[in-house]
Design a protein around this motif. Structure first.
Motif, PDB file in Angstrom:
ATOM      1  N   MET A  98       0.825  -1.206   0.000  1.00 35.10           N
ATOM      2  CA  MET A  98       0.000   0.000   0.000  1.00 35.10           C
ATOM      3  C   MET A  98       0.861   1.259   0.000  1.00 35.10           C
ATOM      4  O   MET A  98       0.573   2.225  -0.715  1.00 35.10           O
ATOM      5  N   THR A  99       1.926   1.234   0.782  1.00 33.12           N
ATOM      6  CA  THR A  99       2.799   2.399   0.863  1.00 33.12           C
ATOM      7  C   THR A  99       3.511   2.640  -0.454  1.00 33.12           C
ATOM      8  O   THR A  99       3.613   3.780  -0.926  1.00 33.12           O
ATOM      9  N   LYS A 100       3.975   1.557  -1.081  1.00 27.66           N
ATOM     10  CA  LYS A 100       4.678   1.700  -2.347  1.00 27.66           C
ATOM     11  C   LYS A 100       3.758   2.298  -3.408  1.00 27.66           C
ATOM     12  O   LYS A 100       4.153   3.189  -4.168  1.00 27.66           O
ATOM     13  N   VAL A 101       2.520   1.826  -3.467  1.00 25.51           N
ATOM     14  CA  VAL A 101       1.567   2.359  -4.439  1.00 25.51           C
ATOM     15  C   VAL A 101       1.276   3.826  -4.147  1.00 25.51           C
ATOM     16  O   VAL A 101       1.394   4.695  -5.019  1.00 25.51           O
ATOM     17  N   ALA A 102       0.879   4.115  -2.926  1.00 34.10           N
ATOM     18  CA  ALA A 102       0.467   5.476  -2.580  1.00 34.10           C
ATOM     19  C   ALA A 102       1.605   6.474  -2.753  1.00 34.10           C
ATOM     20  O   ALA A 102       1.421   7.555  -3.324  1.00 34.10           O
ATOM     21  N   VAL A 103       2.783   6.105  -2.279  1.00 36.55           N
ATOM     22  CA  VAL A 103       3.907   7.051  -2.317  1.00 36.55           C
ATOM     23  C   VAL A 103       4.435   7.219  -3.734  1.00 36.55           C
ATOM     24  O   VAL A 103       4.690   8.342  -4.186  1.00 36.55           O
ATOM     25  N   SER A 104       4.598   6.132  -4.481  1.00 36.51           N
ATOM     26  CA  SER A 104       5.140   6.270  -5.839  1.00 36.51           C
ATOM     27  C   SER A 104       4.195   7.069  -6.729  1.00 36.51           C
ATOM     28  O   SER A 104       4.638   7.901  -7.537  1.00 36.51           O
ATOM     29  N   GLU A 105       2.893   6.837  -6.595  1.00 37.52           N
ATOM     30  CA  GLU A 105       1.937   7.591  -7.410  1.00 37.52           C
ATOM     31  C   GLU A 105       1.905   9.061  -6.996  1.00 37.52           C
ATOM     32  O   GLU A 105       1.822   9.960  -7.843  1.00 37.52           O
ATOM     33  N   ALA A 106       1.977   9.327  -5.700  1.00 37.40           N
ATOM     34  CA  ALA A 106       1.995  10.714  -5.232  1.00 37.40           C
ATOM     35  C   ALA A 106       3.262  11.433  -5.682  1.00 37.40           C
ATOM     36  O   ALA A 106       3.218  12.584  -6.137  1.00 37.40           O
ATOM     37  N   LEU A 107       4.395  10.754  -5.573  1.00 40.81           N
ATOM     38  CA  LEU A 107       5.652  11.387  -5.974  1.00 40.81           C
ATOM     39  C   LEU A 107       5.688  11.669  -7.471  1.00 40.81           C
ATOM     40  O   LEU A 107       6.293  12.650  -7.915  1.00 40.81           O
ATOM     41  N   MET A 108       5.022  10.818  -8.256  1.00 39.82           N
ATOM     42  CA  MET A 108       4.942  11.083  -9.692  1.00 39.82           C
ATOM     43  C   MET A 108       4.182  12.371  -9.945  1.00 39.82           C
ATOM     44  O   MET A 108       4.590  13.208 -10.769  1.00 39.82           O
ATOM     45  N   ARG A 109       3.067  12.560  -9.248  1.00 43.57           N
ATOM     46  CA  ARG A 109       2.302  13.802  -9.413  1.00 43.57           C
ATOM     47  C   ARG A 109       3.100  15.006  -8.949  1.00 43.57           C
ATOM     48  O   ARG A 109       3.080  16.075  -9.586  1.00 43.57           O
ATOM     49  N   ILE A 110       3.828  14.844  -7.847  1.00 43.35           N
ATOM     50  CA  ILE A 110       4.631  15.946  -7.309  1.00 43.35           C
ATOM     51  C   ILE A 110       5.727  16.334  -8.287  1.00 43.35           C
ATOM     52  O   ILE A 110       5.924  17.521  -8.601  1.00 43.35           O
ATOM     53  N   ALA A 111       6.464  15.350  -8.790  1.00 41.11           N
ATOM     54  CA  ALA A 111       7.549  15.637  -9.729  1.00 41.11           C
ATOM     55  C   ALA A 111       7.014  16.270 -11.004  1.00 41.11           C
ATOM     56  O   ALA A 111       7.611  17.210 -11.552  1.00 41.11           O
TER      57      ALA A 111
END
Length: 396
Positions: free
Chosen positions: A328-341
């Motif tokens: 869950m953390t990998k999904v949530a964080v990687s997707e959020a970081l993609m939007r941030i970048a």
């Protein structure tokens, strides 16, 4: 009770952040790169010498070999990621960080002395040979499809097969090779072996250009032909390789989240500085809602990502396996970081897509992170299976 980083971790983290900002960041435009864009061995060695001089080599593992807790590790690794070169300099980069964790938990004492010790000092790099080529029908996100085999022959094991996207294989001195056993006592189970690299039986076929360029040694495709490994170089017990992979994978997924969160914090800083200085249509960019709101959303998602990392770290520290939580953390964080970048690139416009800005590299690295250590879709599929299983158990 909510656990926060202890005094020791806060001290290490502050030193790591100062080191990355003051000594590592100036190297980001250093031209010493291989033809794939990754840092050269010369550059890696120079950066690690700087870390040693500051007493910061492998800062999340203490001199007595004890690992910091996952909560404390997060405090350190997030700060190591403030530059794509930070984890390389500090020896907190994948795959070495995950491999050191695995060896520390599973390897016999003689294997720790021979293979783990040079990794801890940063004198050697490593590679984890698990993923296999798709055109060979081998294991990718589904390790049960593994086709690489091992068979017992006298006091040795013979390994045959192919591996793909093996991060850091070029230049690595330590390899962890995973293969499916053909031995009658552990037939069908997976085994892990520690090998010295390079080895003529492990032939590099290709090192493709990939969207990310932060990891030395690239992501090689290799052929393993008649690799003979002494039985005492098996990691743990025969047939237990899939279980050991889980020992490594849950913390490794989380460590990826930590490092790339640090990079996106840096991208946000650079985009904010740009938006507060650049003027258009009579005011600074940040005063235009279309820009300011992107940075505001980034701030929200950076905070959410950090909270989720800390939650998963606490689960692991409290003795949980962390498989579901790390997914869950990998999904949530990687997707959020993609939007941030992506938002940071958008805010900076032409400057955001130019190779002169580290924001452009961070965007590429985070895009790859959405695939590495399991694509988002695979983690969601796994979570959905767990949801269905829990529902069935509740109906029984």
């Amino acid at each position: 009770m909510v656990r926060t980083a202890g005094d020791r971790a806060r001290d290490i983290g502050a030193r790591v952040e100062a080191f990355v900002r003051e000594e590592v960041i100036p190297y980001e435009r250093d031209p010493r790169r291989d033809h794939h864009g990754a840092p050269s061995e010369e550059l890696v060695a120079e950066l690690r010498d700087l870390a040693r001089a500051q007493g910061l080599m492998t800062p999340h593992i203490l001199p007595d070999g004890q690992h910091l807790s996952q909560v404390d590790t997060a405090h350190v690794l997030i700060r190591s990621g403030l530059s794509p070169l930070g984890p390389i300099a500090l020896n907190t980069m994948a795959p070495d960080e995950g491999n050191m964790y695995l060896l520390g938990h599973v390897a016999a004492p003689h294997l720790k002395e021979r293979f783990l010790a040079p990794l801890l000092t940063g004198a050697a790099r490593s590679a984890f040979f698990m993923t296999e080529p798709a055109d060979w029908g081998g294991a990718g996100s589904d390790p049960m499809m593994m086709k690489t085999t091992c068979r017992k022959e006298g006091e040795d094991w013979i390994i045959e097969g192919r591996k793909a996207f093996i991060t850091g294989a070029v230049g690595a001195r330590v390899g962890i090779v995973m293969a499916r056993s053909q031995d009658p006592q552990s037939a069908g189970g997976a085994c892990m072996f520690l090998v010295d690299l390079p080895d003529p039986a492990i032939r590099i076929l290709d090192v493709p250009n990939t969207i990310d360029t932060s990891m030395p040694g690239g992501h090689a495709t290799v052929e393993i032909a008649n690799l003979r490994v002494p039985a005492d170089q098996m990691l743990g017990e025969a047939g237990e390789g899939f279980r050991y992979a889980q020992v490594r994978l849950a913390p490794a997924r989380l460590s990826h989240c930590m490092r790339w969160l640090g990079s996106c914090i840096r991208a946000q800083e650079l985009a904010t500085d740009y938006a507060c200085r650049r003027e258009a249509f009579g005011k600074t960019l940040i005063d235009h809602e279309g820009v300011g709101f992107l940075l505001a959303q980034n701030r929200i998602e950076l905070t959410q990502a950090q909270l989720m990392i800390e939650w998963c770290a606490r689960v692991l520290d409290e003795g949980g396996q962390g498989t579901e939580e790390s997914s869950m953390t990998k999904v949530a964080v990687s997707e959020a970081l993609m939007r941030i970048a992506d938002n940071c690139v958008q805010v900076m416009g032409g400057s955001g897509v130019a190779g002169t800005s580290v924001v452009e590299q961070i965007f590429r690295e985070v895009r790859a992170f959405r695939i590495y250590d399991g694509p988002t879709e695979v983690h969601k599929w796994s979570l959905a299976r767990r949801i269905k299983r829990a529902w069935r158990e509740a109906q029984a």
